[in-house]
Enzyme design. Structure first.
Site, PDB file in Angstrom:
ATOM      1  N   LYS A  53       0.841  -1.209   0.000  1.00  0.00           N
ATOM      2  CA  LYS A  53       0.000   0.000   0.000  1.00  0.00           C
ATOM      3  C   LYS A  53       0.872   1.254   0.000  1.00  0.00           C
ATOM      4  O   LYS A  53       0.595   2.219  -0.701  1.00  0.00           O
ATOM      5  CB  LYS A  53      -0.945  -0.012   1.219  1.00  0.00           C
ATOM      6  CG  LYS A  53      -2.074  -1.025   1.063  1.00  0.00           C
ATOM      7  CD  LYS A  53      -2.887  -1.254   2.331  1.00  0.00           C
ATOM      8  CE  LYS A  53      -3.876  -2.401   2.092  1.00  0.00           C
ATOM      9  NZ  LYS A  53      -4.663  -2.773   3.275  1.00  0.00           N
ATOM     10  N   GLN A  97      -5.081  -1.420   9.415  1.00  0.00           N
ATOM     11  CA  GLN A  97      -4.949  -2.764   8.845  1.00  0.00           C
ATOM     12  C   GLN A  97      -5.525  -3.808   9.813  1.00  0.00           C
ATOM     13  O   GLN A  97      -5.218  -3.802  11.008  1.00  0.00           O
ATOM     14  CB  GLN A  97      -3.466  -3.054   8.550  1.00  0.00           C
ATOM     15  CG  GLN A  97      -3.200  -4.349   7.812  1.00  0.00           C
ATOM     16  CD  GLN A  97      -3.740  -4.375   6.389  1.00  0.00           C
ATOM     17  OE1 GLN A  97      -3.810  -3.363   5.708  1.00  0.00           O
ATOM     18  NE2 GLN A  97      -4.140  -5.556   5.935  1.00  0.00           N
ATOM     19  N   ASP A 120     -11.521   2.586   3.672  1.00  0.00           N
ATOM     20  CA  ASP A 120     -11.888   1.162   3.644  1.00  0.00           C
ATOM     21  C   ASP A 120     -13.399   0.988   3.484  1.00  0.00           C
ATOM     22  O   ASP A 120     -13.862  -0.121   3.189  1.00  0.00           O
ATOM     23  CB  ASP A 120     -11.480   0.498   4.970  1.00  0.00           C
ATOM     24  CG  ASP A 120     -10.201  -0.306   4.860  1.00  0.00           C
ATOM     25  OD1 ASP A 120      -9.934  -0.857   3.773  1.00  0.00           O
ATOM     26  OD2 ASP A 120      -9.486  -0.399   5.869  1.00  0.00           O
TER      27      ASP A 120
HETATM   28  N1  GUN Z   1      -7.146  -6.926   6.067  1.00  0.00           N
HETATM   29  C1  GUN Z   1      -7.481  -7.713   5.029  1.00  0.00           C
HETATM   30  N2  GUN Z   1      -8.146  -7.010   4.093  1.00  0.00           N
HETATM   31  C2  GUN Z   1      -8.222  -5.741   4.548  1.00  0.00           C
HETATM   32  C3  GUN Z   1      -8.787  -4.540   4.021  1.00  0.00           C
HETATM   33  O1  GUN Z   1      -9.380  -4.491   2.935  1.00  0.00           O
HETATM   34  N3  GUN Z   1      -8.650  -3.439   4.800  1.00  0.00           N
HETATM   35  C4  GUN Z   1      -8.033  -3.464   6.002  1.00  0.00           C
HETATM   36  N4  GUN Z   1      -7.980  -2.337   6.691  1.00  0.00           N
HETATM   37  N5  GUN Z   1      -7.503  -4.556   6.517  1.00  0.00           N
HETATM   38  C5  GUN Z   1      -7.600  -5.685   5.779  1.00  0.00           C
END
Ligand code: GUN
Length: 284
Positions: A53, A97, A120
């Site tokens: 990311k 996350q 998100d």
């Molecule tokens: N962990 C696995 N997929 C995601 C996601 O799309 N967003 C976040 N914040 N954590 C994750």
């Protein structure tokens, strides 16, 4: 004939377009979009995702700040950080996350994020807007799947779509987005009886169940579109929720793992961050 969906290429194409727009809008606004990513603990998969990311942010011309907090972080400590990020005008997107260590109250944390910065799309306010058909920030993985349908000209209206899995991150928002596309949507989950026979009626199957190679040829109608959201590590190898070689010949379209849905998630995170930046700086 089966078409293999190239999520890597599509994700890069979207990110390229975003980078161009970021350059233009940043010039007008006088600053870059800012994404804050919060990683708590040492989960190896999460570390890989967060690094990806961060790299994507820098390539898109964003300011990226990654907050790496210790495994023993408390809910209050995390809430304090989010409060600071909510108040920071240079931050347009906040992503915490998941999964979080078990001592942390995940709901309290996610609900404390300013919905306008919730890239998100997990805040109940944004979930509500998604479900009543309004425009808002949509969860990145299901939104990426919708972009695949759009790019490959896969019609949803009037189609039978089956989503396997009912998580808040993928299954539920996926079903909601498919419904918005006028598909007839069925959600299957761990208590569903005879998932294979339900899938057998589907024009579109989205597998987000977290069980390696769960979807086999007997689930798939001839000509169905099969989207594999699963990322499972088996003997050091990544495998999806679909038994790819078993179902391949039956599908009209299929996503590989890796290189299918995964890269789209990152592209849509960039998309949401730019969207939030534009909304917050009135660039529409
Ligand atoms: N962990 C696995 N997929 C995601 C996601 O799309 N967003 C976040 N914040 N954590 C994750």
């Amino acid at each position: 004939m089966t078409t293999i969906i190239d999520g890597k290429a599509l994700g890069l194409k979207i990110r390229g377009k975003i980078a161009e727009e970021v350059a233009e809008v940043s010039r007008k606004v006088g600053r870059k979009p800012g994404l804050a990513v919060v990683l708590v603990g040492e989960d190896p998969a999460s570390q890989v995702y967060v690094n990806m990311k961060e790299k994507a942010c820098l390539e898109a011309g964003f300011n990226s700040s990654v907050y790496r907090l210790s495994q023993s972080t408390t809910t209050d400590e995390l809430l304090n950080l989010i409060d600071e990020l909510n108040k920071n005008d240079g931050i347009d997107g906040i992503l915490v996350q998941l999964p979080l260590p078990e001592q942390i109250d995940e709901k309290e944390v996610l609900y404390s994020i300013d919905p306008k910065k919730d890239v998100d799309g997990f805040h109940p306010f944004n979930v509500g807007l998604l479900n009543i058909g309004e425009d808002t920030l949509f969860p990145c993985t299901p939104y990426g799947v919708m972009k695949i349908f759009e790019e490959y000209g896969i019609e949803l209206s009037g189609k039978n779509a089956v989503v396997i899995g009912r998580s808040n991150i993928v299954g539920k928002p996926m079903a909601s987005l498919l419904l918005r596309g006028n598909a007839t949507v069925t959600i299957c989950h761990s208590r569903t009886k005879d998932i294979a026979s339900i899938c057998k009626n589907a024009d579109i199957i989205v597998a987000a169940v977290g069980i390696p190679q769960f979807v086999t040829a007997d689930f798939v109608k001839d000509g169905a579109v099969v989207i594999d959201v699963g990322i499972n590590r088996v003997d050091g190898k990544l495998v999806g929720d679909v038994n790819y070689s078993d179902v391949f010949d039956k599908c009209s379209y299929i996503t590989p793992v890796p290189g299918g849905v995964g890269p789209m998630t990152i592209a849509m995170l960039m998309f949401n961050t730019l969207k939030s930046f534009k909304t917050r700086t009135h660039q529409y």
